[in-house]
Design an enzyme around this catalytic site. Structure first.
Site, mmCIF file in Angstrom:
data_model
loop_
_atom_site.group_PDB
_atom_site.id
_atom_site.type_symbol
_atom_site.label_atom_id
_atom_site.label_comp_id
_atom_site.label_asym_id
_atom_site.label_seq_id
_atom_site.Cartn_x
_atom_site.Cartn_y
_atom_site.Cartn_z
ATOM 1 N N HIS A 185 16.032 -4.804 -22.568
ATOM 2 C CA HIS A 185 16.713 -4.863 -23.874
ATOM 3 C C HIS A 185 15.811 -4.200 -24.909
ATOM 4 C CE1 HIS A 185 19.239 -7.506 -26.851
ATOM 5 N NE2 HIS A 185 18.845 -6.382 -27.427
ATOM 6 N N HIS A 189 16.126 -1.031 -27.921
ATOM 7 C CA HIS A 189 16.858 0.011 -28.646
ATOM 8 C C HIS A 189 15.859 1.106 -29.001
ATOM 9 C CE1 HIS A 189 20.380 -2.617 -29.192
ATOM 10 N NE2 HIS A 189 19.472 -3.585 -29.279
ATOM 11 N N GLU A 199 23.971 -13.936 -30.296
ATOM 12 C CA GLU A 199 22.708 -13.855 -31.037
ATOM 13 C C GLU A 199 22.908 -14.589 -32.362
ATOM 14 O OE1 GLU A 199 19.632 -10.527 -32.950
ATOM 15 O OE2 GLU A 199 21.657 -9.906 -32.381
ATOM 16 N N ASP A 230 13.486 -5.774 -27.909
ATOM 17 C CA ASP A 230 14.618 -5.461 -28.792
ATOM 18 C C ASP A 230 14.340 -4.227 -29.655
ATOM 19 O OD1 ASP A 230 17.124 -5.743 -29.896
ATOM 20 O OD2 ASP A 230 16.734 -7.592 -30.974
ATOM 21 N N ASP A 231 13.741 -4.434 -30.826
ATOM 22 C CA ASP A 231 13.403 -3.346 -31.760
ATOM 23 C C ASP A 231 11.938 -3.519 -32.164
ATOM 24 O OD1 ASP A 231 16.250 -2.157 -32.547
ATOM 25 O OD2 ASP A 231 16.424 -4.335 -32.434
#
Length: 334
Positions: A14, A16, A197, A275-276
């Site tokens: 996961h 981005h 989320e 994630d980010d």
């Protein structure tokens, strides 16, 4: 524990790619491409990386992406992430990219994917890091816009493994995208989606029953529904959990209250992801270290999480077995 985590073989499921955009690179590309951004210095950009909710983050995420113009920009962005993978012993990664963030502002789909692909090839040759691409639809846009993206992706189908669903969750339920997910499956794409989320457990139900996804991105709020937990376990579905992201976006107020250990105890196949990472204060190892300290995870827990990352990846069964064996060998020696 830090040393054990650092060298533990692992996969990231996961991530981005636009969310791995470090302020230094953002600033450099803004100057190179002569794009105005509302920050005078790298420090100002870093100061802006503080959020109270998902929408705050998305606002700066999309502003930052506006400096990505040329194939070389996408190559540099992706290569910077692979460098972190190499340093953190991430041997496989499944990278999400948001074509609409770029095509909506006139950047060709081809420009985006060719830049990312160049970096994928180089990382594989240089460091033997395997990777797969997940094309995410933006849920705050229409299903019609997602269909357009699906159409644009078809000449590059051989480079894309799966489709996903991301962006503002509240008010944009998975049911909005049932048709485009059905069409994506017909094109051979594996189906994934962010659900639960910020959105309710109901969104997770919609994602697994309506979109027919095989893996849930985030999924924290599934814990509010015992039937849903039982269903996720029955279907052997994994959750791609992102601890530092959850903390930064106020999904949890303290990592000590993070549900990861509860998920594992209930029998849910959770994985740890960043994630980010540029926006949320840490790449994969930092997520592992922070959650290990907060929840006092054992080495056995960490091994389970690392093995889950391979078992629930989109790799073929032989590759999964090989990589899980790698984790077992490492655990025996350490």
């Amino acid at each position: 524990m830090k040393n054990f985590i650092q060298k533990l073989p692992k996969a990231e499921l996961h991530l981005h790619i636009e969310g791995s955009f470090e302020p230094e690179l953002m600033f450099a590309l803004a100057q190179r491409n002569k794009i105005e951004i509302p920050y005078k210095s790298i420090e100002e950009v870093k100061e802006a990386y503080k959020f109270s909710c998902l929408q705050d983050f998305l606002n700066i995420y999309y502003a930052g992406a506006s400096v990505l113009i040329n194939e070389q920009d996408f190559y540099e962005l992706t290569m910077a992430y692979f460098t972190h993978c190499h340093e953190e012993n991430i041997v496989h990664t499944e990278i999400m990219f948001d074509p609409q963030t770029h095509t909506e502002r006139g950047i060709a789909f081809e420009t985006v994917i060719n830049g990312i692909q160049r970096a994928r090839n180089e990382a594989h040759e240089k460091w033997n890091i395997s990777s797969l691409l997940i094309m995410s639809y933006l849920r705050h846009l229409s299903e019609e816009a997602a269909f357009e993206t699906l159409k644009q992706s078809l000449p590059y189908k051989h480079l894309i493994k799966a489709v996903g669903l991301d962006s503002s969750e509240n008010g944009n339920p998975p049911s909005k995208f049932y048709n485009v997910f059905e069409a994506s499956a017909k094109e051979g794409y594996v189906l994934l989606a962010h659900a639960g989320e910020e959105g309710p457990a109901e969104y997770v139900w919609e994602a697994i029953d309506g979109l027919k996804i095989v893996r849930i991105d985030h999924g924290n709020n599934c814990l509010t529904d015992d039937k849903l937990v039982a269903e996720i376990i029955k279907r052997d579905m994994a959750l791609t959990v992102c601890p530092l992201s959850n903390l930064e976006l106020k999904v949890v107020t303290d990592l000590k209250q993070h549900p990861l250990k509860t998920m594992l105890n209930k029998g849910i196949k959770a994985t740890v992801n960043s994630d980010d990472p540029a926006y949320f204060g840490g790449y994969l190892n930092q997520n592992f270290i922070a959650i290990q300290e907060a929840l006092n995870l054992s080495k056995e827990d960490l091994v389970v999480l690392a093995k889950n990352s391979f078992q629930y990846s989109l790799l073929d069964e032989n590759s999964k077995t090989e990589l899980m064996n790698l984790v077992d060998e490492y655990a025996l020696k350490n």
